[in-house]
Design an enzyme around this catalytic site. Structure first.
Site, short mmCIF file in Angstrom:
data_model
loop_
_atom_site.label_atom_id
_atom_site.label_comp_id
_atom_site.label_asym_id
_atom_site.label_seq_id
_atom_site.Cartn_x
_atom_site.Cartn_y
_atom_site.Cartn_z
N ASP A 84 -13.25 37.88 15.37
CA ASP A 84 -13.01 37.18 14.09
C ASP A 84 -11.82 37.76 13.33
O ASP A 84 -11.80 37.71 12.09
CB ASP A 84 -14.27 37.24 13.19
CG ASP A 84 -15.51 36.82 13.95
OD1 ASP A 84 -15.42 35.82 14.67
OD2 ASP A 84 -16.55 37.49 13.82
N LYS B 89 -7.37 35.52 15.31
CA LYS B 89 -6.48 35.36 16.47
C LYS B 89 -6.00 33.92 16.61
O LYS B 89 -4.88 33.67 17.03
CB LYS B 89 -7.21 35.77 17.76
CG LYS B 89 -7.58 37.22 17.83
CD LYS B 89 -8.36 37.54 19.08
CE LYS B 89 -9.74 36.95 19.10
NZ LYS B 89 -10.69 37.48 18.13
N GLY C 272 -14.94 31.46 18.34
CA GLY C 272 -14.76 30.33 17.43
C GLY C 272 -13.47 30.52 16.68
O GLY C 272 -13.34 31.46 15.92
N HIS C 273 -12.49 29.71 16.96
CA HIS C 273 -11.22 29.81 16.26
C HIS C 273 -11.16 28.73 15.20
O HIS C 273 -11.29 27.55 15.51
CB HIS C 273 -10.04 29.64 17.23
CG HIS C 273 -9.84 30.83 18.11
ND1 HIS C 273 -9.07 30.79 19.23
CD2 HIS C 273 -10.30 32.08 18.01
CE1 HIS C 273 -9.07 31.99 19.80
NE2 HIS C 273 -9.82 32.78 19.07
N GLN D 202 -13.04 37.32 21.19
CA GLN D 202 -13.77 38.50 20.72
C GLN D 202 -12.80 39.65 20.38
O GLN D 202 -11.63 39.40 20.11
CB GLN D 202 -14.85 38.95 21.72
CG GLN D 202 -16.02 37.99 21.83
CD GLN D 202 -15.81 36.85 22.80
OE1 GLN D 202 -15.31 37.05 23.89
NE2 GLN D 202 -16.15 35.65 22.40
P1 IMP Z 1 -22.57 37.24 23.16
O1 IMP Z 1 -21.11 37.30 23.42
O2 IMP Z 1 -23.03 35.91 22.65
O3 IMP Z 1 -23.40 37.72 24.31
O4 IMP Z 1 -22.88 38.27 21.95
C1 IMP Z 1 -22.73 39.66 22.10
C2 IMP Z 1 -22.17 40.28 20.82
O5 IMP Z 1 -20.84 39.84 20.65
C3 IMP Z 1 -22.90 39.89 19.55
O6 IMP Z 1 -22.84 40.98 18.65
C4 IMP Z 1 -22.07 38.75 19.01
O7 IMP Z 1 -22.23 38.59 17.60
C5 IMP Z 1 -20.69 39.24 19.37
N1 IMP Z 1 -19.70 38.17 19.51
C6 IMP Z 1 -19.52 37.35 20.56
N2 IMP Z 1 -18.49 36.53 20.35
C7 IMP Z 1 -17.97 36.84 19.16
C8 IMP Z 1 -16.83 36.37 18.41
O8 IMP Z 1 -16.06 35.49 18.84
N3 IMP Z 1 -16.64 36.97 17.22
C9 IMP Z 1 -17.42 37.97 16.76
N4 IMP Z 1 -18.46 38.45 17.42
C10 IMP Z 1 -18.74 37.89 18.62
#
Ligand code: IMP
Length: 448
Positions: free
Chosen positions: A27, A30, A54-55, A239
């Site tokens: 977040d 990017k 999520g962009h 991420q």
């Molecule tokens: P997962 O990727 O859904 O398995 O989540 C694993 C961890 O990564 C959790 O803490 C999510 O909140 C975090 N996470 C996954 N994708 C994002 C992102 O795009 N932004 C922020 N946190 C993310």
């Protein structure tokens, strides 16, 4: 005398190939930096993660949220590639594509290519993700519940289904026949969930596959062709560095490598073709989900950052945890990805905060400890800086920024050891200040 024949050394593209990665916990903004750099690129390629990302972009006052399709799609003359390292939920791509077509006109396979080697997030992956999280109770990771972890598990266990498998129903059925019995046993006996059937899954996937079929391509070949033709490629990370499966705060991480090196394996391009690495960091820090966060502010200041910075997840809507900028983490992330340039986003959010704090170290520690349990008990050492009250959203140049804002950025740059090339000053697409020489002038020599 006959001249020796062999491959000639091709001249370099006019704009370097670049990688954009997040330096915190995701977040970082990017999407906006990718959108900006995409204007100078022929190809934008995602290399890891899935629709957990999520962009959010604001284009002509309209909010566009993309979870799987690269944000480069907003540019007509850019080819967007979803690389082999990405996990793809076909249903999500279909919905995003249909929305884009409805609002911005046709998007053909000449503008969007989905790797035939990318793993498919199946409906059972989403159910498993939710069941596993619920079973963890207070120890839950706080995943996005989109099926990312279970899909990557199946990839590594060699029981995944790839986008290319969807193109032939017989192949899909054969793959499902090999995978489903074990999945159903876990779902029904361990988690008390209904079983999936091959017929049901095939029927569910059919309309989506009919639409996406032409977009499923050999993206490695496409990228190699782009390299041969010296077309600039932008690799778009999702991420952030501390959600990396190896280098993040394990187990509170995502299931892929998020560092710049993953751009190679996740698209099929070698490291000598990555020229610059733009690391994106917020001017403060946020995190969603569980896990250590040394500079977290669980007070009014944290609440204010969340409100003013609109810190709610683009994917899950969850409130983000907020805190001050953490330099030891930033320095670690810069090393992990070989960052050549920083993009510092959301500087405008800090207007009105007095004083500003920057974490420059941790009491009794030399840098960031690698073990997450040690990261949980860190005591940040802060430097204080004067804030500013002006709204900086309209500032177009570095010189127009208040002196305190410039001093804050210069201090970060000095502590990080990498130039801040781009500064985000507001949510709009063009609220970015360029600083120093243009990115293409900073071209880094290839290592190989
Ligand atoms: P997962 O990727 O859904 O398995 O989540 C694993 C961890 O990564 C959790 O803490 C999510 O909140 C975090 N996470 C996954 N994708 C994002 C992102 O795009 N932004 C922020 N946190 C993310």
């Amino acid at each position: 005398m006959p001249q020796p024949t062999g491959p000639s050394v091709a001249p370099r593209p006019s704009f370097p190939n670049s990688v954009v990665v997040g330096l915190q916990w995701g977040d970082e903004g990017k999407g906006k930096i990718v959108d900006l750099l995409a204007r100078r690129s022929a190809v934008v390629a995602r290399f890891q993660g899935g629709n957990n990302a999520g962009h959010t972009l604001v284009v002509e006052g309209e909010k566009v949220v993309l979870h799987c399709i690269p944000s480069g799609i907003l540019h007509q003359d850019v080819l967007c590639v979803v690389g082999n390292g990405v996990v793809v939920d076909p249903e999500i791509v279909r919905v995003e594509l249909e929305r884009l077509i409805a609002s911005r006109g046709p998007v053909g396979p000449d503008r969007l290519a989905l790797s035939d080697g990318a793993q498919v997030i199946m409906p059972y992956h989403r159910v498993l993700d939710a069941c596993r999280e619920d079973a963890l109770g207070g120890e839950m990771i706080g995943t996005t519940r989109k099926g990312i972890g279970p899909c990557y598990e199946d990839k590594v266990a060699r029981r995944g289904i790839r986008l290319g498998d969807l193109l032939d129903e017989a192949t899909l059925r054969r793959r499902l026949a090999a995978v489903l019995p074990e999945k159903n046993r876990i779902l029904t006996e361990w988690y008390g969930q209904p079983a999936f059937t091959i017929d049901g899954l095939v029927a569910q996937l059919q309309p989506t596959v009919a639409l996406l079929g032409p977009y499923i391509q050999d993206t490695v070949r496409l990228l190699h062709r782009a390299l041969d033709q010296q077309q600039p490629i932008l690799f778009e990370g999702a991420q952030g560095s501390f959600l990396d499966i190896d280098h993040g705060s394990y187990p509170f991480v995502t299931s892929s490598n998020t560092v710049a090196g993953a751009a190679c394996a996740g698209t099929g391009v070698g490291p000598k073709d990555l020229h610059i690495v733009v690391g994106v960091a917020k001017a403060y820090t946020t995190r969603v989900g569980s896990g250590p966060f040394p500079t977290e502010l669980e007070d009014d200041t944290g609440e204010r950052l969340r409100r003013i910075g609109r810190e709610f997840g683009a994917t899950t809507g969850r409130p983000r945890r907020c805190g001050w900028l953490d330099i030891p983490m930033l320095r670690q992330a810069i090393r992990l990805s070989g960052v050549t340039h920083l993009a510092l986003t959301k500087l405008d959010v800090l207007g009105g905060f007095h004083p500003l704090r920057i974490c420059v170290g941790y009491a009794g520690q030399d840098g960031l400890p690698s073990r997450p349990d040690a990261q949980s008990s860190l005591v940040p050492v802060y430097e204080e800086h004067p804030g500013w009250n002006d709204d900086i959203a309209d500032c177009q140049t570095w010189d127009q920024l208040p002196a305190a804002a410039r001093a804050y950025v210069e201090r970060i740059e000095a502590l990080a050891g990498v130039p801040v090339a781009l500064l985000g000053t507001g949510p709009g697409r063009d609220s970015v200040i360029h600083r120093g020489a243009p990115l293409d002038a900073h071209r880094v020599r290839s290592v190989i």
